[in-house]
Write a protein that holds these residues in place. Sequence first.
Motif, PDB file in Angstrom:
ATOM      1  N   GLY A 154       0.098   5.188  -3.269  1.00 45.13           N
ATOM      2  CA  GLY A 154      -1.060   4.428  -3.733  1.00 45.13           C
ATOM      3  C   GLY A 154      -0.705   2.956  -3.748  1.00 45.13           C
ATOM      4  N   ASP A 155      -1.591   2.159  -4.283  1.00 46.65           N
ATOM      5  CA  ASP A 155      -1.320   0.726  -4.358  1.00 46.65           C
ATOM      6  C   ASP A 155      -0.206   0.435  -5.352  1.00 46.65           C
ATOM      7  OD1 ASP A 155      -3.309   0.135  -2.518  1.00 46.65           O
ATOM      8  OD2 ASP A 155      -4.857   0.047  -4.070  1.00 46.65           O
ATOM      9  N   VAL A 158       1.983  -2.266 -11.617  1.00 42.84           N
ATOM     10  CA  VAL A 158       0.827  -1.402 -11.486  1.00 42.84           C
ATOM     11  C   VAL A 158       1.056  -0.537 -10.258  1.00 42.84           C
ATOM     12  CG1 VAL A 158      -1.665  -1.331 -11.125  1.00 42.84           C
ATOM     13  CG2 VAL A 158      -0.656  -3.187 -12.451  1.00 42.84           C
ATOM     14  N   CYS A 159       0.977   0.781 -10.422  1.00 43.36           N
ATOM     15  CA  CYS A 159       1.133   1.652  -9.257  1.00 43.36           C
ATOM     16  C   CYS A 159       0.340   2.935  -9.448  1.00 43.36           C
ATOM     17  CB  CYS A 159       2.600   1.957  -8.977  1.00 43.36           C
ATOM     18  SG  CYS A 159       3.407   2.955 -10.213  1.00 43.36           S
ATOM     19  N   LYS A 160      -0.058   3.514  -8.342  1.00 45.94           N
ATOM     20  CA  LYS A 160      -0.774   4.782  -8.335  1.00 45.94           C
ATOM     21  C   LYS A 160       0.071   5.776  -7.549  1.00 45.94           C
ATOM     22  CE  LYS A 160      -5.254   2.492  -8.144  1.00 45.94           C
ATOM     23  NZ  LYS A 160      -6.446   2.275  -7.313  1.00 45.94           N
ATOM     24  N   MET A 161       0.438   6.868  -8.222  1.00 44.86           N
ATOM     25  CA  MET A 161       1.240   7.894  -7.560  1.00 44.86           C
ATOM     26  C   MET A 161       0.435   9.180  -7.449  1.00 44.86           C
ATOM     27  SD  MET A 161       5.003   7.386  -9.269  1.00 44.86           S
ATOM     28  CE  MET A 161       5.867   8.339  -8.030  1.00 44.86           C
ATOM     29  N   THR A 162       0.491   9.804  -6.294  1.00 47.68           N
ATOM     30  CA  THR A 162      -0.164  11.086  -6.101  1.00 47.68           C
ATOM     31  C   THR A 162       0.773  12.191  -6.572  1.00 47.68           C
ATOM     32  OG1 THR A 162       0.708  11.373  -3.869  1.00 47.68           O
ATOM     33  CG2 THR A 162      -1.396  10.187  -4.080  1.00 47.68           C
ATOM     34  N   ILE A 171       5.717   5.920  -3.440  1.00 47.45           N
ATOM     35  CA  ILE A 171       4.441   5.552  -4.041  1.00 47.45           C
ATOM     36  C   ILE A 171       3.487   5.291  -2.882  1.00 47.45           C
ATOM     37  CG2 ILE A 171       3.210   3.950  -5.532  1.00 47.45           C
ATOM     38  CD1 ILE A 171       5.947   3.283  -6.807  1.00 47.45           C
ATOM     39  N   SER A 231       0.824  -1.207   0.000  1.00 43.83           N
ATOM     40  CA  SER A 231       0.000   0.000   0.000  1.00 43.83           C
ATOM     41  C   SER A 231       0.863   1.264   0.000  1.00 43.83           C
ATOM     42  CB  SER A 231      -0.938   0.005   1.199  1.00 43.83           C
ATOM     43  OG  SER A 231      -0.200  -0.102   2.403  1.00 43.83           O
ATOM     44  N   TYR A 232       2.128   1.159   0.385  1.00 41.83           N
ATOM     45  CA  TYR A 232       3.065   2.296   0.346  1.00 41.83           C
ATOM     46  C   TYR A 232       4.475   1.759   0.217  1.00 41.83           C
ATOM     47  CZ  TYR A 232       5.928   6.243   1.772  1.00 41.83           C
ATOM     48  OH  TYR A 232       6.875   7.235   1.809  1.00 41.83           O
ATOM     49  N   ASP A 254       3.628  12.356  -4.288  1.00 35.73           N
ATOM     50  CA  ASP A 254       4.613  11.303  -4.573  1.00 35.73           C
ATOM     51  C   ASP A 254       5.558  11.724  -5.698  1.00 35.73           C
ATOM     52  OD1 ASP A 254       3.438   9.609  -2.682  1.00 35.73           O
ATOM     53  OD2 ASP A 254       2.191   8.591  -4.173  1.00 35.73           O
TER      54      ASP A 254
END
Length: 172
Positions: free
Chosen positions: A110-111, A150-154, A108, A99-100, A157
Motif C-alpha cells: 500500500g502507500d 503512514v503505511c497501508k499493509m495488506t 508494504i 507505492s511499494y 504483506d
Amino acid sequence: RSSKVLWSWIILFINFLRSMINISVFLLRGPLSMLLLRFVSPALKPLKRPFVARVTSWVVEQVLYRVCDDVQGLQVRVDADSSLALLRGEITGISITASYVRLLDVSISGDVGIYTDSIRFVPDTHNLTSGQGIEGSGLTIAEPFAVSLVCKMTEKDVNSSPPVVGVLKDLL
C-alpha cells in the motif's frame, strides 16, 4: 568557512548579473530590451526550491533505491529555506513516499509515507570519540524532531513479513 566564502561570491555574481540586466534594459529601449526582459530575466529569478534541496532529495532517493530490496513510486522531497540554510544543516522538512517497499524482509504494497518536522544538524566535535551523534558524520541533531509514518499493509504483506508477524504474535 571556505563554503561560506564560495556562496558569498556566487550570490555576489548573481546580483551583479541582475544589476547588469536591469541597466541593459534601462539603456537599451526598444526590441532588444524586450528580448532581454522576455528570455534572460526569468532565468535569473529565484527558483521555487533551492538547488541544494533538489540535489539532496535526489541523493536521498538514490540511497533509498540501493538500500531497499525493492521500491516503486518513490518520491523524496527535502525542503529548506535556502541552499545556504541547507548547507548549514537547517532542513524545514522531509517527505518520503512510495507505492511499494520491501526492506529488511518487510513488504508494504500500500502507500507508504514518512514525514518530518524541521531538523537542525550541528557540528559534533565533543561526541566524536564517544560514539554518540550521527555515526561518522561529525554531526548531531540539535533538538528532537517529530517523524510520522503512514503505511497501508495488506494481509499478504503481513503474512510475507516475518518481523511483522513476530511483533503481532508478541502483542497478541
